[in-house]
Scaffold this motif. Sequence first.
Motif, short mmCIF file in Angstrom:
data_model
loop_
_atom_site.label_atom_id
_atom_site.label_comp_id
_atom_site.label_asym_id
_atom_site.label_seq_id
_atom_site.Cartn_x
_atom_site.Cartn_y
_atom_site.Cartn_z
N TRP A 172 -14.90 -22.09 24.24
CA TRP A 172 -13.72 -21.31 23.86
C TRP A 172 -12.52 -22.05 24.45
N ARG A 173 -11.37 -21.90 23.80
CA ARG A 173 -10.20 -22.58 24.35
C ARG A 173 -8.91 -21.83 24.04
N LEU A 174 -7.99 -21.96 24.97
CA LEU A 174 -6.63 -21.48 24.82
C LEU A 174 -5.71 -22.69 24.86
N ARG A 175 -4.69 -22.68 24.00
CA ARG A 175 -3.84 -23.86 23.85
C ARG A 175 -2.39 -23.43 23.75
N LEU A 184 7.48 -23.44 19.93
CA LEU A 184 6.35 -22.95 20.72
C LEU A 184 5.17 -22.67 19.81
N SER A 185 4.00 -23.19 20.20
CA SER A 185 2.77 -22.92 19.48
C SER A 185 1.73 -22.45 20.49
N VAL A 186 1.19 -21.27 20.28
CA VAL A 186 0.19 -20.68 21.16
C VAL A 186 -1.03 -20.34 20.32
N GLY A 187 -2.21 -20.81 20.74
CA GLY A 187 -3.40 -20.57 19.95
C GLY A 187 -4.60 -20.22 20.80
N ALA A 188 -5.52 -19.48 20.20
CA ALA A 188 -6.80 -19.15 20.81
C ALA A 188 -7.89 -19.52 19.81
N HIS A 189 -8.92 -20.21 20.29
CA HIS A 189 -10.00 -20.67 19.43
C HIS A 189 -11.33 -20.28 20.06
N LEU A 190 -12.07 -19.42 19.39
CA LEU A 190 -13.35 -18.91 19.88
C LEU A 190 -14.44 -19.37 18.94
N ASN A 204 -3.23 -18.20 15.77
CA ASN A 204 -2.13 -19.04 16.20
C ASN A 204 -0.80 -18.32 15.99
N HIS A 205 0.10 -18.48 16.97
CA HIS A 205 1.48 -18.03 16.86
C HIS A 205 2.37 -19.26 16.97
N PHE A 206 3.27 -19.42 16.00
CA PHE A 206 4.16 -20.58 16.00
C PHE A 206 5.58 -20.10 15.73
N ALA A 217 12.07 -20.54 12.04
CA ALA A 217 10.90 -19.97 11.37
C ALA A 217 9.90 -19.53 12.41
N HIS A 218 9.06 -18.59 12.02
CA HIS A 218 7.90 -18.25 12.83
C HIS A 218 6.79 -17.78 11.91
N ARG A 219 5.57 -17.95 12.37
CA ARG A 219 4.42 -17.56 11.56
C ARG A 219 3.26 -17.18 12.46
N GLU A 220 2.47 -16.24 11.96
CA GLU A 220 1.23 -15.83 12.62
C GLU A 220 0.09 -16.12 11.65
N SER A 221 -0.99 -16.68 12.16
CA SER A 221 -2.12 -16.99 11.29
C SER A 221 -3.43 -16.68 11.98
N LEU A 222 -4.42 -16.35 11.17
CA LEU A 222 -5.78 -16.08 11.64
C LEU A 222 -6.74 -16.68 10.64
N ASN A 223 -7.69 -17.46 11.14
CA ASN A 223 -8.74 -18.05 10.31
C ASN A 223 -10.08 -17.79 10.98
N ALA A 224 -11.05 -17.34 10.19
CA ALA A 224 -12.36 -17.01 10.75
C ALA A 224 -13.47 -17.42 9.79
N ARG A 225 -14.55 -17.90 10.38
CA ARG A 225 -15.77 -18.20 9.64
C ARG A 225 -16.93 -17.58 10.41
N LEU A 226 -17.61 -16.63 9.79
CA LEU A 226 -18.75 -15.94 10.39
C LEU A 226 -19.96 -16.18 9.51
N GLY A 227 -21.10 -16.50 10.12
CA GLY A 227 -22.29 -16.78 9.34
C GLY A 227 -23.55 -16.21 9.96
N THR A 228 -24.54 -15.97 9.12
CA THR A 228 -25.82 -15.47 9.60
C THR A 228 -26.92 -15.87 8.62
N ALA A 229 -28.14 -15.93 9.12
CA ALA A 229 -29.28 -16.23 8.27
C ALA A 229 -29.73 -14.98 7.55
#
Length: 706
Positions: A172-175, A184-190, A204-206, A217-229
Amino acid sequence: MNLPPARRRLSLACALLLPGLAFAQSPPATRSLPAVEVEAARVTGIAPFALPSSSDTVWIDDDRSGPQAQLAEALGGIPGVLARDRQNLAQDTQLSVRGFGARSTFGVRGVRVLVDGVPATMPDGQGQLSHASLLGAERIEVLRGPFSALYGNSSGGVLQVHTAQGREGDPWRLRLNAGADNTLSVGAHLRGVQGPVDYNVAANHFRTDGWRDHSAAHRESLNARLGTAVGEDRLELLVNYLDAPNAQDPLGLTRAQVAADPRQATAVAHQYNTRKSVRQSQAGLVYSGQRAAHRFRLTGYAGQREVTQFLAIPPGPQANPLHAGGVIGLDGDFGGLDARWGWNGELAGRALDVTAGVNADRQRQHRTGHENFVGDALGVRGRLRRDQRDTVSNVDQFVQAWWQWSPRWSVLAGARHSSVRFRSEDHYIVGRNPDDSGSRRYQATTPVAGVSFEVTPQWRLHAAVGRGFETPTFNELGYRADGQAGLALGLSAARSRNVEMGSKWQAQDGRRLEVSLFRADTDDELAVASNTNGRSTYRNIGRTRRQGAELSWHQPLAQDLDLQLAWTWLQAEVRSGYLACAGSGCAVPDTPVAAGSRLPGVPRQQAFARLEWQPRDWLWAAEVTGSSDTVVNDLATERAPGYAVMNVEAARRWTLRGGDLRVFARVDNLLDQGYIGSVIVNDGNGRYYEPGPDRRGSLGVQWSWR
């Protein structure tokens, strides 16, 4: 250096046929990239090196510096690709591949974009990059040349962003990254595995005040990939969300304005408070599996997108009862299905891989237009002037086969049939404003084929030919070039014939050399007819040609020291003359553009070089990006001068008990060069230029833990 045509062809042929001469010595071993199956031309299990196509993969790892706010940060080292940061987040990155897409004044045009297999390009060919995240991405693949046509309408090239599948033990990481202009760009990646579910989530918040005036400008974004068998199969959920409200638009500048103050915004940008708001949410499901030699993949996706844009159109022109106003509103939904089947076996005792499928996509959009004034107040939403329901849909079928028909020869061939239908229903029929409803269908079958020859296990030669087509987008159909009411339904689809020859060489120690020669001849080229106050009209101008050469070279120089080079030569020109407007307010083109004239927005040459040294926990890098001059209008009366910009970066990693701490810094435009970063083709007010920033610095920190 300008070589005679014969000498130029000879030198390019030598580059194709003699790649090994540049590598007479064996450098030390270099770091290896993870082994991942890359779907460059939709051939499962076959490495891109063995395919008759030009493709590049950019790996997005934890060692990247910078804000990671735009995909353009990662695309500079790919030959044939021009990704220009407009310094204007209201208009997105200016992206073109081998000259296709260069005319786009906003978003992405002429290039197909996919994120985890889900289209970010609508059925009409209009796309965007803003919702794709570098923070959560594993790699970006770019496909150029004839095989791009297998991806359908508007495939002058294909850009695919892939998110990594979560694995056990992933960090996991915080950036956080901060830089000039209050950026300013602040992101969390799990990323990881929880029970039966693997996950990759990036938020991410930018924000930025912008280098130019009126470009915050400013933007908020969320990207997710969830998987299962699911038994022997796999099910994935893909989610994307973007909210970018009130991104200010400084508009372009004239040459005189650039000379006076490149950071200024056009006066009317302040006067009308030009701005754009975008909100998009999207979800997709992917179900895939394999049964012996058979495989399948089913994809479904749906989303909503809202856009509001305030333009700098004065009240005077809006007095015309046919005018659509100075505020654009787009509110709609989109979705699609893709089903494909594949089989891997043998034909005549030789390996054979077949893929076939069908896909259907649809976008429904409520388009409104309002005046951008109320009384004396400018830059506000006024009376309704346009109200229509637009629908564009496509149904495509495709098939492709790869066959290793001899120990050293293989062939890849395929075809795609596309049917794209536009329909508009006008609900604003007032006074002299007539019913502008209409519809139009475009169809094409685009075959493509290529062969690859193994000279040695490390060296391949290939050749490919194919056809492509590109319909107008709804935005291009939205306004007639003659200023009359109704859609521009008379526009034809552009159709192209593509040919490519290439050489690929690679060694186990990391040395790589790739050279490609290409040509694309297009009939009924779509071009900007006028571009005034943020509104563009389009027309077909006849025949054009894009031809050139690409070179990429990766060379380990010493232990932990790597050199990367990329160079593109691109001759994009008109092959049949036409008439163009010579000034603002021109309703009927009257000035000849001769055959042989350059296509605007396309530099003749571009180059990239990066030297990177990673001793232990340190990273030091320097890179140079350069471009020759760029013609900005059909008549070539003005051009943006060429430039070269140097960037440097440094980083240090500490391994601590609780995780890894990484601190990084980057300076862009180290030598403080003044240059034009991007252009607005055929701007009717002569405001062609979007200046690049002066020396900028940023500092960041990243904390990773498991």
